[in-house]
Motif scaffolding. Structure first.
Motif, PDB file in Angstrom:
ATOM      1  N   ARG A  59       0.831  -1.216   0.000  1.00 34.96           N
ATOM      2  CA  ARG A  59       0.000   0.000   0.000  1.00 34.96           C
ATOM      3  C   ARG A  59       0.859   1.257   0.000  1.00 34.96           C
ATOM      4  O   ARG A  59       0.524   2.242  -0.677  1.00 34.96           O
ATOM      5  N   GLU A  60       1.977   1.237   0.736  1.00 33.17           N
ATOM      6  CA  GLU A  60       2.870   2.400   0.743  1.00 33.17           C
ATOM      7  C   GLU A  60       3.473   2.632  -0.630  1.00 33.17           C
ATOM      8  O   GLU A  60       3.602   3.781  -1.088  1.00 33.17           O
ATOM      9  N   GLU A  61       3.837   1.544  -1.299  1.00 32.57           N
ATOM     10  CA  GLU A  61       4.386   1.680  -2.659  1.00 32.57           C
ATOM     11  C   GLU A  61       3.335   2.267  -3.591  1.00 32.57           C
ATOM     12  O   GLU A  61       3.621   3.178  -4.376  1.00 32.57           O
ATOM     13  N   ARG A  62       2.110   1.748  -3.511  1.00 36.98           N
ATOM     14  CA  ARG A  62       1.041   2.270  -4.368  1.00 36.98           C
ATOM     15  C   ARG A  62       0.799   3.750  -4.097  1.00 36.98           C
ATOM     16  O   ARG A  62       0.643   4.546  -5.037  1.00 36.98           O
ATOM     17  N   GLU A  63       0.795   4.148  -2.813  1.00 36.46           N
ATOM     18  CA  GLU A  63       0.532   5.546  -2.468  1.00 36.46           C
ATOM     19  C   GLU A  63       1.666   6.455  -2.926  1.00 36.46           C
ATOM     20  O   GLU A  63       1.427   7.588  -3.371  1.00 36.46           O
ATOM     21  N   ALA A  64       2.912   5.963  -2.837  1.00 32.33           N
ATOM     22  CA  ALA A  64       4.055   6.776  -3.275  1.00 32.33           C
ATOM     23  C   ALA A  64       3.997   7.018  -4.782  1.00 32.33           C
ATOM     24  O   ALA A  64       4.242   8.138  -5.258  1.00 32.33           O
ATOM     25  N   ILE A  65       3.667   5.989  -5.532  1.00 33.08           N
ATOM     26  CA  ILE A  65       3.564   6.140  -6.990  1.00 33.08           C
ATOM     27  C   ILE A  65       2.402   7.058  -7.340  1.00 33.08           C
ATOM     28  O   ILE A  65       2.504   7.918  -8.227  1.00 33.08           O
ATOM     29  N   ARG A  75       4.014   1.092 -13.341  1.00 33.19           N
ATOM     30  CA  ARG A  75       4.364   0.834 -11.947  1.00 33.19           C
ATOM     31  C   ARG A  75       3.142   0.933 -11.039  1.00 33.19           C
ATOM     32  O   ARG A  75       3.003   0.173 -10.084  1.00 33.19           O
ATOM     33  N   ARG A  76       2.255   1.875 -11.357  1.00 31.23           N
ATOM     34  CA  ARG A  76       1.028   1.991 -10.568  1.00 31.23           C
ATOM     35  C   ARG A  76       0.171   0.746 -10.717  1.00 31.23           C
ATOM     36  O   ARG A  76      -0.385   0.230  -9.736  1.00 31.23           O
ATOM     37  N   GLU A  77       0.079   0.255 -11.944  1.00 37.61           N
ATOM     38  CA  GLU A  77      -0.702  -0.966 -12.175  1.00 37.61           C
ATOM     39  C   GLU A  77      -0.083  -2.154 -11.442  1.00 37.61           C
ATOM     40  O   GLU A  77      -0.799  -2.953 -10.817  1.00 37.61           O
ATOM     41  N   ALA A  78       1.250  -2.256 -11.502  1.00 34.29           N
ATOM     42  CA  ALA A  78       1.921  -3.358 -10.808  1.00 34.29           C
ATOM     43  C   ALA A  78       1.759  -3.222  -9.292  1.00 34.29           C
ATOM     44  O   ALA A  78       1.586  -4.217  -8.585  1.00 34.29           O
ATOM     45  N   ALA A  79       1.809  -1.987  -8.809  1.00 32.73           N
ATOM     46  CA  ALA A  79       1.640  -1.765  -7.373  1.00 32.73           C
ATOM     47  C   ALA A  79       0.231  -2.132  -6.925  1.00 32.73           C
ATOM     48  O   ALA A  79       0.044  -2.714  -5.847  1.00 32.73           O
ATOM     49  N   GLN A  80      -0.753  -1.797  -7.748  1.00 34.66           N
ATOM     50  CA  GLN A  80      -2.130  -2.168  -7.406  1.00 34.66           C
ATOM     51  C   GLN A  80      -2.292  -3.682  -7.405  1.00 34.66           C
ATOM     52  O   GLN A  80      -2.980  -4.238  -6.541  1.00 34.66           O
ATOM     53  N   GLN A  81      -1.629  -4.350  -8.345  1.00 34.73           N
ATOM     54  CA  GLN A  81      -1.686  -5.812  -8.374  1.00 34.73           C
ATOM     55  C   GLN A  81      -1.033  -6.387  -7.121  1.00 34.73           C
ATOM     56  O   GLN A  81      -1.526  -7.366  -6.543  1.00 34.73           O
ATOM     57  N   ARG A  82       0.056  -5.762  -6.685  1.00 31.57           N
ATOM     58  CA  ARG A  82       0.719  -6.224  -5.461  1.00 31.57           C
ATOM     59  C   ARG A  82      -0.214  -6.060  -4.263  1.00 31.57           C
ATOM     60  O   ARG A  82      -0.293  -6.947  -3.407  1.00 31.57           O
ATOM     61  N   ALA A 123      -1.691  -9.037  -1.964  1.00 32.14           N
ATOM     62  CA  ALA A 123      -1.488  -9.033  -0.518  1.00 32.14           C
ATOM     63  C   ALA A 123      -2.816  -9.136   0.216  1.00 32.14           C
ATOM     64  O   ALA A 123      -2.942  -9.868   1.206  1.00 32.14           O
ATOM     65  N   GLU A 124      -3.824  -8.406  -0.264  1.00 35.11           N
ATOM     66  CA  GLU A 124      -5.145  -8.486   0.365  1.00 35.11           C
ATOM     67  C   GLU A 124      -5.748  -9.883   0.194  1.00 35.11           C
ATOM     68  O   GLU A 124      -6.394 -10.409   1.106  1.00 35.11           O
ATOM     69  N   ARG A 125      -5.544 -10.479  -0.986  1.00 31.40           N
ATOM     70  CA  ARG A 125      -6.057 -11.827  -1.219  1.00 31.40           C
ATOM     71  C   ARG A 125      -5.389 -12.822  -0.260  1.00 31.40           C
ATOM     72  O   ARG A 125      -6.054 -13.702   0.307  1.00 31.40           O
TER      73      ARG A 125
END
Length: 378
Positions: free
Chosen positions: A25-31, A133-140, A144-146
């Motif tokens: 989530r931190e990676e997604r928010e940073a991007i 990168r945003r798409e990959a971060a969202q997938q991550r 993680a949630e799954r």
């Protein structure tokens, strides 16, 4: 019913799952913040420009360099210059595109000019990469949630198993369980014998009609006859034979079969293909086995009386009726819990109940579930 001995797997740990979810989530928010700094439209414009510039480089680098194709050289310079001129003045890293244009705006273009042009838009490429990168971060984050949800499901399953263990651990093992098991065993033995005798003598069409009627009795779990097989035995003389005879016909050659059935082709295209189904017909769906919950036994007994009464003697039907009386006993649940406990609880499980391991594991799992649920909510 069965009670599992295995606890919820410890790998990955709850701490690992929570840490991965937090980092993702931190990676997604940073991007997302970086994209917001440039503006979504500006980043998309850079990405489109980088994509088009790269396409032009890849397409023309071989043909437009050195003493290559002069027309390709002109086409490339014209299209690249047009691309740069079309970029808004405010687009991020526009200077890099202008520098790239200068690198390839030569009388002749060399491979080193193309390298300089590619390098000039490298920083723009990093901005363009933000979208991927945003798409990959969202997938991550999704992964993680799954993983957390899968862990929660495993915890819930294990907590259910532990609750069942505790319930069985409270069973009265001194209860007279034979008062429950013996009537069921007498009925099961009688119905098996009655059904086997019925199958030996009854016409197969009558047998399959009997099984077909069980569709009206949802607790009697027979697989219904295949429609074409049912139609065949109802409309052909071979259906008057008992099941064993019909199965023996299925072993005959075509010439031998013609002496026993009036339409060998109809037989061969219907009966042998359902041999597995016919071989599996047995009395088990009419038996009770381990005592079910009282309500289920009460309804099952009523269905059994109706179905068993179609082929068995009155003594067997009477045994089926006693099952209804069993289900109405005030102490049925106590006796059933004792039966299940005797059957299901291993010595290791009994020891774990006695020394508090089961309750300790349940408490750990409840705490872990709470921590994982908080992580999902944050």
């Amino acid at each position: 019913m069965s009670v599992a001995d295995e606890p919820v797997p410890e790998s990955p740990s709850a701490d690992d799952l929570v840490a991965e979810l937090r980092d993702a989530r931190e990676e997604r928010e940073a991007i997302a913040a970086e994209i917001e700094r440039y503006g979504e439209e500006s980043v998309q414009a850079v990405a489109d420009a980088v994509h088009e510039a790269t396409r032009l480089f890849d397409r023309y680098e071989d043909s437009a360099t050195g003493t290559g194709d002069f027309e390709a050289y002109l086409e490339f310079q014209s299209q690249f210059a047009e691309l740069v001129e079309s970029l808004p003045e405010t687009v991020p890293e526009r200077d890099g595109f202008e520098e790239a244009n200068e690198a390839v705006d030569q009388r002749t273009i060399s491979e080193s000019d193309f390298r300089r042009a590619r390098e000039a838009i490298s920083e723009a490429g990093e901005i363009a990469d933000l979208l991927d990168r945003r798409e990959a971060a969202q997938q991550r984050v999704d992964d993680a949630e799954r993983a957390v949800n899968e862990r929660l499901s495993a915890i819930d399953r294990r907590l259910d198993e532990l609750a069942e263990l505790r319930r069985l651990g409270d069973a009265d093992l001194s209860a007279p369980t034979e008062q429950l098991t013996e009537p069921i065993e007498r009925y099961d033995t009688a119905v098996r014998e009655a059904f086997d005798a019925y199958v030996r003598d009854a016409p197969v069409r009558e047998l399959l009609d009997l099984i077909e009627t069980t569709k009206h009795y949802p607790l009697i779990d027979y697989q219904r006859p295949p429609p074409d097989l049912l139609e065949y035995v109802r409309t052909h003389p071979a259906g008057e034979e008992p099941l064993s005879t019909l199965l023996s016909y299925a072993e005959y050659s075509g010439s031998k079969l013609s002496h026993y059935v009036e339409d060998p082709t109809a037989f061969e295209t219907t009966v042998p293909v359902h041999r597995t189904y016919l071989d599996r017909i047995g009395p088990e769906p009419l038996t009770v086995g381990s005592p079910p919950p009282a309500d289920e036994l009460r309804y099952l007994a009523s269905e059994l009386v109706s179905v068993v009464g179609r082929f068995a003697d009155e003594e067997t039907v009477a045994l089926a009726r006693t099952l209804r009386d069993l289900a109405r006993r005030d102490d049925y649940d106590r006796l059933r819990n004792a039966v299940v406990a005797e059957t299901e609880l291993t010595e290791d499980q009994r020891e774990a109940l006695r020394n508090g391991e089961i309750e300790a594991e349940a408490e750990r799992l409840r705490e872990e579930r709470e921590r994982l649920e908080r992580a999902l909510e944050n």
